[in-house]
Design a protein around this motif. Sequence first.
Motif, short mmCIF file in Angstrom:
data_model
loop_
_atom_site.label_atom_id
_atom_site.label_comp_id
_atom_site.label_asym_id
_atom_site.label_seq_id
_atom_site.Cartn_x
_atom_site.Cartn_y
_atom_site.Cartn_z
N ALA A 119 0.84 -1.20 0.00
CA ALA A 119 0.00 0.00 0.00
C ALA A 119 0.87 1.25 0.00
O ALA A 119 0.58 2.23 -0.71
CB ALA A 119 -0.93 0.00 1.21
N THR A 217 -2.91 5.39 3.66
CA THR A 217 -2.37 5.50 2.30
C THR A 217 -3.49 5.59 1.27
O THR A 217 -3.40 6.38 0.32
CB THR A 217 -1.46 4.31 1.96
OG1 THR A 217 -2.16 3.09 2.21
CG2 THR A 217 -0.20 4.33 2.79
N TYR A 218 -4.57 4.83 1.47
CA TYR A 218 -5.66 4.87 0.47
C TYR A 218 -6.49 6.14 0.57
O TYR A 218 -7.05 6.58 -0.44
CB TYR A 218 -6.52 3.61 0.57
CG TYR A 218 -5.98 2.51 -0.31
CD1 TYR A 218 -6.13 2.58 -1.70
CD2 TYR A 218 -5.27 1.44 0.22
CE1 TYR A 218 -5.60 1.60 -2.52
CE2 TYR A 218 -4.73 0.46 -0.59
CZ TYR A 218 -4.90 0.55 -1.96
OH TYR A 218 -4.37 -0.42 -2.78
N CYS A 241 -3.56 0.35 -8.62
CA CYS A 241 -3.70 -0.21 -7.26
C CYS A 241 -4.97 -1.05 -7.12
O CYS A 241 -5.33 -1.44 -6.00
CB CYS A 241 -3.68 0.90 -6.22
SG CYS A 241 -4.91 2.19 -6.45
N LEU A 245 -5.91 -3.49 -3.94
CA LEU A 245 -7.13 -3.18 -3.18
C LEU A 245 -8.05 -4.39 -3.10
O LEU A 245 -8.68 -4.64 -2.06
CB LEU A 245 -7.85 -1.99 -3.82
CG LEU A 245 -9.00 -1.36 -3.03
CD1 LEU A 245 -8.53 -0.88 -1.66
CD2 LEU A 245 -9.60 -0.20 -3.81
#
Length: 309
Positions: A119, A217-218, A241, A245
């Motif tokens: 991540a 981070t997301y 990503c 995810l």
Amino acid sequence: MEPQNLTDISEFFLLGFSKDPELQPLLFGLFLTMYLVNVLGNSLIILTIGSDSCLHTPMYFFLSNLSLADISFTSSTVPKMLVNIQTQSKSITYTGCMTQVFFYSIFGCLDDLFLAVMAYDRFVAICHPLHYTVIMNPRLCGLLVLMSFFMSLLDTLMHILVISQLTFCKKVEIPQFFCDPPQLLKLACSDTFTSDILLSCIGAFFAGIPVLGILFTYVRIVSTILKIPSSSGKYKAFSTCGSHLSVVSLFYGTVIGVYLSSAILSSPRKLAVATVMYTVVTPMLNPFIYSLRNKDIKRALRKLLRRTT
């Protein structure tokens, strides 16, 4: 029943999924198939990444380490279960049980930490693309993997230390297909209040930090993607990503589901079935998620297959 210290007990009994003799061949075939798919799929990911110089990047370096951890995580429990089904024996020695706890804990924690590291890699790639190669240099990548391993080792040693202090009655029947630490706590004859608190704190720390890291981070990734003016740019950024995810959602979704099931389900055998989701099914599906959603992996895989044939 008179309590005995854990070191005085020669064996435990893994009750598994069913006592029905007619179901044993079906269970053996099912779990052998899932195990082989897991080992072959993740091994193929490792070989594909190693054989293609275009994939020698931080993202795929972490992916190959995740695949290795997935193989090891499943191998810590499934082979013993297959042997027990084949031999119609439910016993596991004290040494074997402690070995399972060690490898199950270390590779389960490694899975958790590698997902957090991946991540961070996606965060740097999307939020700081111009500095990506400088930040994610080989030295940092190696350091992140080593830190993940030593943190997992620390988590595992703390688990072993807590469990080794428990006392058990003479016959210990574990309603699982492996030596699950929470189940061992429930079966102890001694007072487990302190041990419960310690294991809860260990779990909250070593699982909580990666989860918070992934969430942070997301949040940053999503906020950066929303600032991209074009829809094609947003899609391209998010697609980098998407696979990660999906794996994160699958892993944590099944783990949360198992812990909720333990509070809701009264049947230990139903809980054992739920546990299969994150110990066997999720590691088996990870290679498919990364290979089906990733053009670079598919291209390198086709090249590898052409080379071998």
